[in-house]
Write a protein that holds these residues in place. Structure first.
Motif, PDB file in Angstrom:
ATOM      1  N   LEU A 128       5.652  -1.726   1.243  1.00 37.18           N
ATOM      2  CA  LEU A 128       5.847  -2.258  -0.109  1.00 37.18           C
ATOM      3  C   LEU A 128       7.299  -2.051  -0.557  1.00 37.18           C
ATOM      4  N   GLY A 180       9.896  -4.667  -1.473  1.00 32.98           N
ATOM      5  CA  GLY A 180      10.384  -4.495  -2.840  1.00 32.98           C
ATOM      6  C   GLY A 180      11.901  -4.549  -2.947  1.00 32.98           C
ATOM      7  N   PHE A 200      12.950  -5.382  -6.827  1.00 38.75           N
ATOM      8  CA  PHE A 200      12.163  -4.586  -7.775  1.00 38.75           C
ATOM      9  C   PHE A 200      13.110  -3.789  -8.679  1.00 38.75           C
ATOM     10  N   LEU A 255       5.060 -10.392   0.007  1.00 41.84           N
ATOM     11  CA  LEU A 255       4.180  -9.739  -0.978  1.00 41.84           C
ATOM     12  C   LEU A 255       2.876 -10.514  -1.126  1.00 41.84           C
ATOM     13  N   LEU A 309       1.637  -4.263  -8.789  1.00 42.38           N
ATOM     14  CA  LEU A 309       2.604  -5.363  -8.836  1.00 42.38           C
ATOM     15  C   LEU A 309       2.651  -6.026 -10.213  1.00 42.38           C
ATOM     16  N   THR A 327       5.883 -11.975  -9.061  1.00 39.07           N
ATOM     17  CA  THR A 327       5.285 -10.686  -8.705  1.00 39.07           C
ATOM     18  C   THR A 327       4.024 -10.435  -9.539  1.00 39.07           C
ATOM     19  N   GLY A 363       0.290  -9.890  -8.183  1.00 38.66           N
ATOM     20  CA  GLY A 363      -0.482  -8.721  -8.600  1.00 38.66           C
ATOM     21  C   GLY A 363      -1.825  -9.122  -9.197  1.00 38.66           C
TER      22      GLY A 363
END
Lengths: 84, 561
Positions: free
Chosen positions: B187, B191, B196, B230, B240, B277, B281
């Motif tokens: 991740l 990320g 991120f 992702l 997420l 994202t 999620g």
């Protein structure tokens, strides 16, 4: 932001026309039958008259006035900050 | 292995470009993505290109609807980018640009983690040349920082992949989920490339330092490959949603006060990836469809905005809001295309952003997440202010900076026009994109309610901008640098290291000097005992030797008595 009176007049008209568009859109709220995004009762405020208009106006205004302007005081440096 | 691997055409073709003279190079550079795209249309779905390597079978090609969507998107971006770069005589940019595109294509078609890792690193290595192509110390340093982050992401991916193999005996790249430690490594790897929060600064740092064409290529592949990864590996992971929500919010505060227009776009890019994202999620058909369709649209409209800003940089030599303004007179075509891009990113009905971003926002509403929905709506109005209004307004209108230049070159205008037309066509006829999505689409963007409410949101957000401008409350465009996370590794850490060296240096020196003196003293003492006067060096008398022998005998007797 503009110098000549002719330009100022053009800007004034443009702004007035735009405000008229905004008001018409707001009034559409009274006519259009709205479907809520959320299931019934989760966010009733979403169905209120002018919710999207107010939210659309307030969020970027607040973003600039209480967000970006104080942030700038904190983090702004000269262009050569990293060069030195 | 009958099929030609989709990445191969761009990778091999990109290498070939380095050997070709200017004329043929230009023709081939535009044809390569077309051939690649045609090849893609002919490839059946399934796993192919199984390569046995040291007892391990690698799956280098896996085709399904998710990978195909990103494959189409990347070929489109490579095609538009190649046209945009046609005027260049420099073979480095177009060559590495297409190899970079090929790496992205390879990554989204990778069937296992090792194939993914190979293309993941290739993305890093090829793209840094696009930053360095700008030349100069700034681009060099920025590129180094960029490369360090990208390689770190690749290493995390490799370690994660190895751990995965040791735990499960498989390297297949399907849904990963979160549970074991190595899941978090993967991740993190995704990320970093996905920008991120706190890991995002490479994007803000490097993209605006590249050449006009370089940034257009950069904006398309790296982050979207990460979004794909992702969507493939972590769909429906709740964390997420929170990460994505933060990504939609924090960049818009920065974008308002940033002076470099391409940096404004980089911030708004993180905001858009935030929406993707969140969609990933949320998971489910609506969330994933929303995320990947927004990625598809973002490649086009963000590319278009970067192209229009690149054209300005190319013609005027500046991209700072404080130095621009009034360019609509000199560059009307670029201005019109930029407004189309700005309308798309602002999710105005009939433009592409409207049909994809709304899926993510509706996904939030369907899951009953009130706060998330309010955050996304806030971010939507916020990004409109910067990418939607600030970019076109301060570049093409605002106060006239008295810059008179030529319109962008023909090839740039063609590339921008293709993107602009796509923005409108996709936005006006959603089935064109919806039919390509991985899940069947059960969402209708054009309802009266949705159109009216979205128009209200947009118009009143613009009204807020007008009021701020007229009352003089909008932050003025100032030449400046804004501190972000990179301050930590560009200023704080080097200063801390210098501080440690400065204060700790004397202590360390003192320690070593003291130690050295002590050792020297010891050596001197030993040496003293070995000279003619010393304990071991002097000539002993025979009486003394007899005496010593008697003493030892006495001890011996006492002991055994």
């Amino acid at each position: 932001m503009n110098d000549s009176p002719k330009k100022n007049e053009a800007v004034r008209r443009l702004v007035l026309g735009f405000v008229a568009c905004c008001v018409s859109l707001l009034l559409l709220d009274l006519i259009v039958h709205r479907h809520l995004s959320f299931a019934e009762g989760l966010l009733p405020v979403e169905g209120w008259f002018g919710f999207y208009a107010v939210y659309g106006f307030v969020s970027p205004y607040a973003l600039i006035v209480i967000g970006s302007i104080p942030l700038r005081k904190l983090i702004m440096r000269s262009e050569e900050y990293y060069d030195g | 292995m009958g099929e030609v691997h989709p990445a191969l055409i761009l990778l091999a073709g990109g290498l070939l470009l380095f050997a070709l003279p200017t004329g043929p190079r230009r023709v081939v550079s535009v044809l390569l993505p077309v051939f690649g795209f045609l090849n893609l249309l002919a490839i059946p779905e399934g796993a192919m290109w199984q390569i046995t390597w040291g007892g391990y079978e690698m799956v280098a090609l896996r085709v399904d609807k998710l990978s195909l969507l990103f494959g189409y998107s990347f070929h489109l971006a490579a095609f538009i980018g190649a046209i945009y770069a046609l005027h260049l005589k420099d073979r480095l940019q177009i060559g590495t640009g297409l190899i970079y595109a090929g790496s992205g294509v390879g990554a989204v078609f990778a069937g296992d983690l090792i194939a993914l890792f190979v293309f993941w690193e290739l993305l890093a290595i090829t793209s840094v040349f696009l930053v360095w192509a700008r030349g100069g110390e700034r681009a060099l340093r920025s590129g180094m920082r960029y490369l360090a982050m990208q390689i770190a992401s690749g290493l995390l991916l490799l370690i994660g992949a190895v751990c995965c193999y040791l735990k499960t005996g498989s390297l297949s790249f399907d849904h990963i989920g979160l549970g074991a430690t190595y899941h978090y490594l993967l991740l993190f790897a995704f990320g970093i490339k996905c920008a991120f929060p706190l890991l995002h600064n490479w994007l803000i740092d490097a993209y605006p330092e590249s050449t006009p064409a370089g940034t257009v290529f950069l904006s398309a592949f790296t982050t979207k490959t990460a979004v794909y990864a992702l969507a493939r590996g972590f769909a429906g992971e709740e964390v997420l949603i929170y990460i994505g929500a933060v990504m939609t919010i924090f960049p818009i505060f920065y974008a308002a006060i940033e002076n470099d227009m391409r940096r404004v776009l980089s911030y708004s890019m993180i905001n858009q990836i935030g929406f993707m994202t969140v969609g990933i999620g949320l998971g489910g058909a609506l969330g994933i469809n929303g995320a990947v369709s927004h990625a598809f649209n973002d490649v086009i409209f963000k590319g278009l905005l970067f192209m229009s800003m690149g054209a300005i940089l190319f013609r005027t030599g500046s991209i700072k809001a404080s130095e621009l303004g009034g360019l609509y007179k000199s560059m009307p075509w670029t201005c019109a295309c930029c407004i189309v891009g700005a309308s798309s990113i602002s999710a105005i009905p009939l433009f592409s952003g409207f049909i994809s971003k709304s899926m993510v926002i509706q996904g939030a509403a369907d899951s009953g997440a009130v706060v998330l929905w309010l955050v996304l709506l806030f971010a939507s109005a916020g990004v409109l202010h910067h990418a939607g209004i600030k970019i076109p307004f301060f570049a093409f209108f605002s106060h006239d900076a008295k810059i008179r230049c030529r319109e962008a070159p023909l090839n740039m205008r063609v590339a921008m026009t293709i993107s602009a037309v796509l923005c409108v066509v996709i936005g006006s006829y959603p089935p064109l994109l919806y039919d390509l999505l991985p899940h069947p689409v059960d969402y209708v963007p054009y309802t009266t309610t949705h159109v009216v409410l979205q128009l209200q949101l947009v118009f009143f957000a613009v009204l807020a901008f007008v009021v701020l401008m007229l009352t003089g409350n909008y932050p003025p465009e100032l030449p400046c640098v804004n501190l972000d996370v990179d301050w930590v590794y560009r200023r704080a850490l080097p200063a801390a290291v210098r501080g440690v060296v400065r204060t700790g240096g004397p202590i360390v020196d003192g320690f070593f000097a003291g130690g050295k003196a002590l050792v020297q003293k010891l050596i001197a003492a030993i040496r003293e005992q070995h000279n003619t006067e010393g304990l071991f060096g002097r000539a002993w008398l025979s009486q003394s030797n007899v005496l010593i022998a008697i003493i030892f005998l006495a001890i011996y007797l006492i002991y055994f008595f």
